[in-house]
Enzyme design. Structure first.
Site, mmCIF file in Angstrom:
data_model
loop_
_atom_site.group_PDB
_atom_site.id
_atom_site.type_symbol
_atom_site.label_atom_id
_atom_site.label_comp_id
_atom_site.label_asym_id
_atom_site.label_seq_id
_atom_site.Cartn_x
_atom_site.Cartn_y
_atom_site.Cartn_z
ATOM 1 C CG LEU A 50 -57.430 34.306 1.165
ATOM 2 C CD1 LEU A 50 -58.200 34.268 2.475
ATOM 3 C CD2 LEU A 50 -57.748 33.086 0.317
ATOM 4 C CD1 TRP A 76 -46.405 51.084 -2.332
ATOM 5 C CD2 TRP A 76 -47.159 49.723 -0.706
ATOM 6 N NE1 TRP A 76 -47.384 51.749 -1.644
ATOM 7 C CE2 TRP A 76 -47.862 50.940 -0.641
ATOM 8 C CE3 TRP A 76 -47.466 48.731 0.213
ATOM 9 C CZ2 TRP A 76 -48.855 51.182 0.302
ATOM 10 C CZ3 TRP A 76 -48.451 48.958 1.160
ATOM 11 C CH2 TRP A 76 -49.135 50.176 1.202
ATOM 12 N NE ARG A 135 -46.380 38.109 -0.495
ATOM 13 C CZ ARG A 135 -45.064 38.248 -0.348
ATOM 14 N NH1 ARG A 135 -44.230 37.512 -1.059
ATOM 15 N NH2 ARG A 135 -44.575 39.125 0.504
ATOM 16 C CB VAL A 190 -62.335 34.837 5.025
ATOM 17 C CG1 VAL A 190 -62.545 33.371 5.341
ATOM 18 C CG2 VAL A 190 -60.943 35.079 4.450
ATOM 19 C CG HIS A 245 -71.566 38.224 8.952
ATOM 20 N ND1 HIS A 245 -71.407 38.746 10.211
ATOM 21 C CD2 HIS A 245 -72.480 39.013 8.318
ATOM 22 C CE1 HIS A 245 -72.206 39.791 10.340
ATOM 23 N NE2 HIS A 245 -72.863 39.974 9.213
ATOM 24 C CE1 TYR A 257 -53.724 38.214 10.907
ATOM 25 C CE2 TYR A 257 -52.130 37.102 9.490
ATOM 26 C CZ TYR A 257 -53.441 37.379 9.831
ATOM 27 O OH TYR A 257 -54.471 36.818 9.108
ATOM 28 N N GLY A 292 -66.444 40.237 6.403
ATOM 29 C CA GLY A 292 -65.111 40.357 5.807
ATOM 30 C C GLY A 292 -64.989 39.565 4.510
HETATM 31 O O1 GFB Z 1 -50.354 41.877 0.027
HETATM 32 P P1 GFB Z 1 -49.249 42.471 0.830
HETATM 33 O O2 GFB Z 1 -49.515 43.755 1.516
HETATM 34 O O3 GFB Z 1 -48.797 41.470 1.947
HETATM 35 O O4 GFB Z 1 -47.963 42.696 -0.117
HETATM 36 P P2 GFB Z 1 -47.803 40.220 2.156
HETATM 37 C C1 GFB Z 1 -47.498 41.713 -1.002
HETATM 38 C C2 GFB Z 1 -46.373 42.297 -1.847
HETATM 39 O O5 GFB Z 1 -46.940 43.248 -2.765
HETATM 40 C C3 GFB Z 1 -45.274 43.024 -1.091
HETATM 41 C C4 GFB Z 1 -46.153 44.431 -2.756
HETATM 42 O O6 GFB Z 1 -44.032 42.709 -1.683
HETATM 43 C C5 GFB Z 1 -45.632 44.500 -1.323
HETATM 44 O O7 GFB Z 1 -44.510 45.362 -1.219
HETATM 45 N N1 GFB Z 1 -46.970 45.575 -3.194
HETATM 46 C C6 GFB Z 1 -46.796 46.280 -4.354
HETATM 47 C C7 GFB Z 1 -48.001 46.133 -2.542
HETATM 48 N N2 GFB Z 1 -47.635 47.299 -4.428
HETATM 49 C C8 GFB Z 1 -48.429 47.224 -3.325
HETATM 50 C C9 GFB Z 1 -49.507 48.034 -2.855
HETATM 51 O O8 GFB Z 1 -49.921 49.014 -3.468
HETATM 52 N N3 GFB Z 1 -50.077 47.635 -1.669
HETATM 53 C C10 GFB Z 1 -49.645 46.537 -0.969
HETATM 54 N N4 GFB Z 1 -50.271 46.210 0.167
HETATM 55 N N5 GFB Z 1 -48.593 45.793 -1.374
HETATM 56 C C11 GFB Z 1 -49.328 40.054 4.233
HETATM 57 C C12 GFB Z 1 -49.055 39.876 5.698
HETATM 58 O O9 GFB Z 1 -48.095 39.924 3.658
HETATM 59 O O10 GFB Z 1 -50.135 39.052 3.657
HETATM 60 C C13 GFB Z 1 -50.174 39.326 6.450
HETATM 61 O O11 GFB Z 1 -48.525 41.090 6.206
HETATM 62 C C14 GFB Z 1 -50.871 38.173 5.752
HETATM 63 O O12 GFB Z 1 -49.749 38.934 7.705
HETATM 64 C C15 GFB Z 1 -51.219 38.546 4.355
HETATM 65 O O13 GFB Z 1 -50.076 37.011 5.750
HETATM 66 C C16 GFB Z 1 -51.880 37.436 3.556
HETATM 67 O O14 GFB Z 1 -48.189 39.068 1.291
HETATM 68 O O15 GFB Z 1 -46.385 40.634 2.071
#
Ligand code: GFB
Length: 313
Positions: free
Chosen positions: A167, A203, A210, A16, A12, A137, A14
């Site tokens: 999300l 990154w 997405r 979601v 609760h 995962y 987090g």
């Molecule tokens: O949200 P994210 O970490 O996860 O990254 P995924 C989505 C995309 O955003 C990737 C880019 O292509 C990242 O390289 N990105 C750009 C960034 N800048 C950033 C940044 O500053 N931080 C992050 N984190 N990303 C996760 C899964 O995948 O999504 C989990 O690893 C789960 O298992 C979750 O499914 C919903 O969408 O790639």
């Protein structure tokens, strides 16, 4: 669910679980129970069973999970598979042993094959190889889906599984290393604006696509499905539209009001090229998302501004 049914929300605090808790309260459910992880370690079978014996919940939203962004998944694969397998196994089995009327298991769209056709239909599960950065995962989440299906088949339980797309919203993780892209960029653009930094580094290449669903919409869909859906087949929850990561960066930049440049750090992974969910099934059941991406980013940024002093250590 009746308004006085005992409902347990696991996870609760987090992104979601907190959204589900808010939604249940808003809709008038009065008998909701929850525990922090310090009070109840869901990885401990004995503690979990005792909680179910003591509380006897009738409905369970299983939103507790070890989650994180692309780097966290890649860096801590053992934690992602171990914690998730234990949490979901303990909760699903305790629900069965204590006669829970209905349970909802929350998965993720990373359970679909990396190169599955788009949009992702529910039947594409287990038709191909997974995205390597989050395979442990995803395997844990697939095990959860199969566990619900198996208990339904063998014991006649009513456990349903929903697969939300990416999300965002209140109570997200804003840690720059372990978070998902949305909270990371909200924080990066905000801090760059505050410090007059000339550029923000995103990154990867910015080309992956997405789909983003606001957590309050997800919670609404979860309550809707708990009340209306019975079936062994998983149900996708999403908006049915996606954008490139570069476009997401531009939108967040504009909401935050940052005027510098965007650069891309291509030493960081892109992950799966696209994971747009097919929401035909959910729409046909009678539910549609209603928060636009722009409105959702504004709300998430407002929440960040109001809470940043407590969430950023
Ligand atoms: O949200 P994210 O970490 O996860 O990254 P995924 C989505 C995309 O955003 C990737 C880019 O292509 C990242 O390289 N990105 C750009 C960034 N800048 C950033 C940044 O500053 N931080 C992050 N984190 N990303 C996760 C899964 O995948 O999504 C989990 O690893 C789960 O298992 C979750 O499914 C919903 O969408 O790639």
């Amino acid at each position: 669910m009746k308004y006085n049914s005992k409902i347990y929300v696991a996870g609760h605090r987090g992104l979601v679980g907190s959204a589900i808790l808010r939604k249940l309260k808003e809709k008038g459910y009065t008998n909701v129970v929850y525990r922090t992880s310090a009070e109840l370690d869901l990885r401990d079978k004995i503690q979990v069973n005792q909680f179910f014996v003591d509380e006897k919940p009738e409905y369970v939203f299983l939103a507790a999970a070890k989650v994180g962004g692309i780097i966290a998944n890649n860096q801590y694969p053992a934690d992602f598979i171990y914690d998730n397998l234990l949490i979901q196994t303990n909760v699903i089995d305790a629900a069965y042993r204590n006669n829970v009327a209905k349970l909802m298991f929350l998965g993720s769209t990373c359970i679909y094959p990396k190169l599955a056709p788009q949009p992702l239909k529910e039947e594409y599960l287990l038709t191909g190889l997974l995205e390597p950065t989050n395979e442990p995962y995803a395997i844990a989440k697939i095990a959860g889906i199969k566990m619900c299906e198996s208990y339904n088949r063998q014991y006649g339980t009513k456990y349903i599984s929903a697969m939300p797309t990416n999300l965002y919203g209140p109570n997200d993780n804003f840690d720059l290393y372990t978070s998902h892209v949305m909270p990371a960029l909200i924080r990066k653009f905000h801090e760059a604006k505050e410090s007059n930094a000339p550029f923000v580094k995103m990154w990867g290449t910015g080309t992956p696509k997405r789909e983003f669903l606001y957590s309050d919409d997800l919670a609404d869909a979860c309550v809707f499905l708990m009340n209306t859906y019975e079936g062994n087949e998983i149900v996708n929850i999403g908006v049915g539209e996606d954008i490139t990561i570069k476009e997401l960066g531009e939108k967040i930049k504009s909401v935050v009001g940052y005027e510098g440049e965007i650069q891309f750090d291509i030493t960081k992974p892109d992950g799966t090229p696209r994971k747009l969910v097919d929401v035909t099934k959910l729409n046909a059941l009678g539910w549609k998302a209603d928060t636009s991406l722009e409105a959702g980013i504004e709300k998430a940024y407002k929440w960040f501004l109001e809470n940043k002093l407590t969430i950023i250590k």
